[in-house]
Design an enzyme around this catalytic site. Structure first.
Site, PDB file in Angstrom:
ATOM      1  N   ASP A 230       0.829  -1.208   0.000  1.00  0.00           N
ATOM      2  CA  ASP A 230       0.000   0.000   0.000  1.00  0.00           C
ATOM      3  C   ASP A 230       0.866   1.261   0.000  1.00  0.00           C
ATOM      4  O   ASP A 230       0.545   2.244  -0.684  1.00  0.00           O
ATOM      5  CB  ASP A 230      -0.928   0.012   1.212  1.00  0.00           C
ATOM      6  CG  ASP A 230      -2.045  -1.020   1.110  1.00  0.00           C
ATOM      7  OD1 ASP A 230      -2.234  -1.577   0.003  1.00  0.00           O
ATOM      8  OD2 ASP A 230      -2.718  -1.265   2.123  1.00  0.00           O
ATOM      9  N   GLU A 256      -2.320  -2.679  -9.073  1.00  0.00           N
ATOM     10  CA  GLU A 256      -1.136  -1.841  -9.280  1.00  0.00           C
ATOM     11  C   GLU A 256      -1.183  -1.133 -10.626  1.00  0.00           C
ATOM     12  O   GLU A 256      -0.165  -0.663 -11.135  1.00  0.00           O
ATOM     13  CB  GLU A 256       0.129  -2.684  -9.180  1.00  0.00           C
ATOM     14  CG  GLU A 256       0.326  -3.727 -10.245  1.00  0.00           C
ATOM     15  CD  GLU A 256      -0.319  -5.071  -9.925  1.00  0.00           C
ATOM     16  OE1 GLU A 256       0.174  -6.085 -10.434  1.00  0.00           O
ATOM     17  OE2 GLU A 256      -1.310  -5.103  -9.162  1.00  0.00           O
TER      18      GLU A 256
END
Length: 338
Positions: A230, A256
């Site tokens: 994260d 992503e």
């Protein structure tokens, strides 16, 4: 109770439906201005939002005289009539001859004894979140007692409308924003890309997109945990935002994967921007091992035949080729893989 007050209160009730039904903050404050004018005539009006951190008022709307000057003003809470109304949490009325009229005069406007101002706090759960400022200038500038009462009652309605519109704005923003990175989400990406293609068609301009994917992201999660993953996503999002141009729209479209809408941008310009971002990420030394890199696919479309789905497929295909070719590189749709 005077006839003027009764009539005014009835008019406020009649106006409430229109004000409360406004969908945006801009529409709400404009509806406030339009509704108040026939109830309590004025020559100028402004709505301010209170910035407690900076201790100033932020103008949301100005109408009447000196609109540009008013919209450029930020009355300090500690040195203005607006500030007095906020800090004392009560309506302020300053008539001709009152020395407070010379307190923090809006830059670019004249100092005059032939004006009066009423500042009514907009209260939300007892906290002042803004003000409704009403001026009369030149002739018959005094406000009558029943008019002050009407402005105060109107401000109560205005505060409710303000809160409702702010909540709607927040929900609208949340629906289009990725919670982790603060970037726009896939829904907004597709809506923006569609609008950009329509604009490009109308004006004969190309529209480009750049797809980015963080290289070896799964390994970050597997080796260091999802919290580090994260952090890497947030760090890349900040860099992406920093290195895109005004008018570009960076979005996180899933996992992503990130996409940037590039309105009125040709393929050469889009490719150059993607290379700059790729190099900037490498030089920033992001990620737990300080070796984060990204791959990117770039595509462009123009003319009447520009198609959203085809443009997205082209950029996605270019991104896949960049990943398969070794990562940390840019591939342009329609060109040979380097």
């Amino acid at each position: 109770m005077s006839g003027g007050l009764v009539t005014g209160l009835e008019a406020i009730i009649d106006a409430s439906a229109g004000i409360l039904s406004a969908q945006s903050l801009e529409e709400t404050v404009q509806a406030m201005a339009d509704a108040l004018l026939p109830i309590v005539p004025y020559t100028s009006l402004a709505v301010y939002e209170v910035d407690w951190a900076e201790r100033v008022g932020i103008p949301l709307l100005a109408t009447g005289r000196y609109v540009e000057e008013t919209l450029s003003s930020h009355p300090p809470l500690d040195a203005s009539i607006t500030g007095k109304a906020v800090l004392q949490n009560e309506l302020m009325y300053r008539a001709p001859g009152d020395p407070d009229l010379n307190l923090n005069v809006i830059p670019g406007t004249p100092t005059s004894d032939l004006e009066s101002i009423v500042v009514a706090p907009l209260r939300v759960s007892g906290q002042v979140e803004g003000t409704l400022n009403v001026w009369r200038e030149d002739d018959d500038v005094w406000f009558k007692p029943h008019e002050l009462t009407l402005i105060e009652r109107f401000a109560t309605l205005a505060a409710i409308a303000y809160v409702n519109s702010m909540q709607r704005e927040q929900l609208r923003t949340q629906a289009l924003t990725d919670a982790l990175t603060g970037l726009y989400n896939r829904r907004h990406f597709e809506n923006t890309l569609r609008a950009a293609l329509e604009d490009g068609h109308r004006h004969g301009k190309p529209t480009s997109v750049a797809y980015f994917d963080i290289d070896a992201f799964k390994a970050i999660n597997d080796q260091f945990g999802h919290a580090c993953g994260d952090d890497a996503l947030r760090a890349f999002a900040l860099s992406l935002r920093a290195h895109t141009r005004a008018g570009d729209v960076p979005c996180r479209t899933g996992g992503e994967e990130f996409c940037v809408v590039l309105p009125r941008t040709d393929l050469e310009q889009a490719t150059s921007l993607a290379h700059r971002i790729n190099a900037a990420i490498r030089e920033a030394r992001l990620g737990p091992n300080r070796d984060l890199t990204v791959s990117a696919g770039v595509a462009s479309a123009s003319g009447a035949d520009a198609d959203l789905d085809q443009l997205m497929l082209s950029a996605d295909g270019a991104l896949l080729r960049a990943k398969r070719a070794g990562r940390d590189q840019i591939v342009v749709a329609g060109q040979t893989t380097p």
